[in-house]
Design an enzyme around this catalytic site. Structure first.
Site, PDB file in Angstrom:
ATOM      1  N   ARG A  56       0.866  -1.202   0.000  1.00 47.46           N
ATOM      2  CA  ARG A  56       0.000   0.000   0.000  1.00 47.46           C
ATOM      3  C   ARG A  56       0.890   1.236   0.000  1.00 47.46           C
ATOM      4  O   ARG A  56       1.370   1.702   1.050  1.00 47.46           O
ATOM      5  CB  ARG A  56      -0.909   0.016   1.221  1.00 47.46           C
ATOM      6  N   GLN A  75      -8.067  -7.253  -8.301  1.00 51.79           N
ATOM      7  CA  GLN A  75      -7.882  -5.846  -8.677  1.00 51.79           C
ATOM      8  C   GLN A  75      -6.446  -5.562  -9.110  1.00 51.79           C
ATOM      9  O   GLN A  75      -5.493  -5.959  -8.430  1.00 51.79           O
ATOM     10  CB  GLN A  75      -8.235  -4.991  -7.446  1.00 51.79           C
ATOM     11  N   ARG A  80       1.803  -6.875  -9.233  1.00 49.00           N
ATOM     12  CA  ARG A  80       2.118  -6.263  -7.920  1.00 49.00           C
ATOM     13  C   ARG A  80       2.000  -7.259  -6.766  1.00 49.00           C
ATOM     14  O   ARG A  80       2.239  -6.900  -5.611  1.00 49.00           O
ATOM     15  CB  ARG A  80       1.217  -5.062  -7.661  1.00 49.00           C
ATOM     16  N   HIS A 152       0.903   3.059 -10.408  1.00 49.00           N
ATOM     17  CA  HIS A 152      -0.080   3.560  -9.454  1.00 49.00           C
ATOM     18  C   HIS A 152       0.608   4.365  -8.330  1.00 49.00           C
ATOM     19  O   HIS A 152       0.713   3.905  -7.206  1.00 49.00           O
ATOM     20  CB  HIS A 152      -0.815   2.351  -8.869  1.00 49.00           C
ATOM     21  N   ASP A 198     -11.764   9.860  -7.886  1.00 47.50           N
ATOM     22  CA  ASP A 198     -11.309   8.618  -8.525  1.00 47.50           C
ATOM     23  C   ASP A 198     -11.608   8.758 -10.011  1.00 47.50           C
ATOM     24  O   ASP A 198     -12.634   8.317 -10.504  1.00 47.50           O
ATOM     25  CB  ASP A 198     -12.043   7.413  -7.928  1.00 47.50           C
ATOM     26  N   GLU A 256      -1.605   8.578 -11.323  1.00 45.51           N
ATOM     27  CA  GLU A 256      -1.263   7.267 -11.871  1.00 45.51           C
ATOM     28  C   GLU A 256      -1.204   7.306 -13.400  1.00 45.51           C
ATOM     29  O   GLU A 256      -2.236   7.222 -14.066  1.00 45.51           O
ATOM     30  CB  GLU A 256      -2.289   6.243 -11.409  1.00 45.51           C
TER      31      GLU A 256
END
Ligand code: TA6
Length: 283
Positions: A56, A75, A80, A152, A198, A256
């Site tokens: 995170r 997701q 990652r 990201h 978002d 991002e």
């Protein structure tokens, strides 16, 4: 100026007080300090760093998809979530550059048929800027490969309510993920975070500026990544994140660089490269 290989990460030391670190897990850049030694990336203090979950913060690599589907059940895909390896043969001892690799496995092929080699090259430039280059090689001799992707990036701020994003977005279109991904037109020159944001901006310029209240700006240059996602979860969505303190939404904004829609179909034997350069300047 050099690099150091540790158990879980590579650390880079660059000009003056610049530095960076990248975890093998997810090839996640988790720190970039600019030439003054100021940390410019946000990493959650409760981020999971043992490889059992995506990290995170920092710069997670979203591949072979951005978002919840359709190529992988989780997701932002699997890149990652996997441990990459170090391509030390591609590195030089005196250079603050790390090269990490990920190749397809039986597990990835079970869900995503592609034969690929991903490469993430992370380096510090002459002014302490951070350069991240992401490349995808389609190693198949018979099949094309389709993917979307994003770097990201979580940027550290003291108070997200006091920053502004300037990227020539006024008049441009974006998909608003807080409103069913409906397409809208940006009406402002500056994007402010006054609640949950978002948005995936479409067809953006290759430079964005994160204006900080102290007269500095973080500059993001991007190549091969035509979209820009701007994200801050605000109070409610942060409360639902198990790996971020409830108040930490105030301490970051995600910018991002992405290639989401349309996804890219990479012909067999061909390669794709996306690149970002992060630097700091006086606003
Ligand atoms: O950054 C945009 C986004 O797609 C948001 O919708 C939110 O889900 C964020 O990514 C974080 O996703 P994650 O899977 O890392 O919790």
């Amino acid at each position: 100026m050099s690099y150091t290989v540790l158990e879980d990460k590579v650390t880079l030391s660059g000009p003056s007080s610049s530095s960076a670190e990248v975890y093998f897990h997810g090839a996640t850049v988790t720190s970039w300090c600019d030439i003054s030694g100021t940390e410019r990336l946000y990493l959650s203090p409760t981020a999971v760093l043992d490889g059992s979950a995506p990290i995170r913060g920092g710069i997670p690599v979203c591949w072979p998809q951005f978002g919840p589907g359709p190529r992988w059940p989780k997701q932002h895909g699997f890149a990652r979530r996997m441990r990459w390896t170090l391509d030390e043969a591609a590195m030089s001892p005196a250079s603050p550059t790390a090269v990490l690799l990920l190749r397809d496995t039986s597990d990835t092929r079970a869900g995503y048929p592609g034969e690929f080699e991903l490469r993430l090259t992370v380096g510090l430039g002459k002014e302490g800027e951070l350069e991240v280059e992401f490349s995808v090689c389609n190693r198949s001799e018979v099949e094309d490969m389709t993917f979307s992707t994003a770097l990201h990036s979580y940027f550290a701020v003291e108070d997200v309510g006091k920053v502004a994003v300037r990227a020539g977005l006024k008049g441009g279109k974006y998909r608003d993920n807080t409103d069913g991904n409906v397409e809208k037109v940006e009406e402002k020159d500056e994007i402010l975070v006054l609640g949950e944001v978002d948005r995936a901006y479409i067809g953006t310029n290759d430079e964005a500026e994160l204006r900080l209240p102290n007269g500095k700006s973080v500059v993001l240059e991007k190549v091969g990544l035509p979209e820009l996602v701007v994200w801050n979860p605000a109070v409610d969505k942060t409360a639902a994140l198990p790996d971020m303190p409830d108040d930490d939404w105030k301490k970051f904004i995600c910018l991002e660089p992405a290639m989401i829609d349309p996804a890219l179909t990479l012909p067999k034997g061909e390669s794709y490269t996306g690149r970002i350069i992060l630097s700091v300047k006086d606003s």
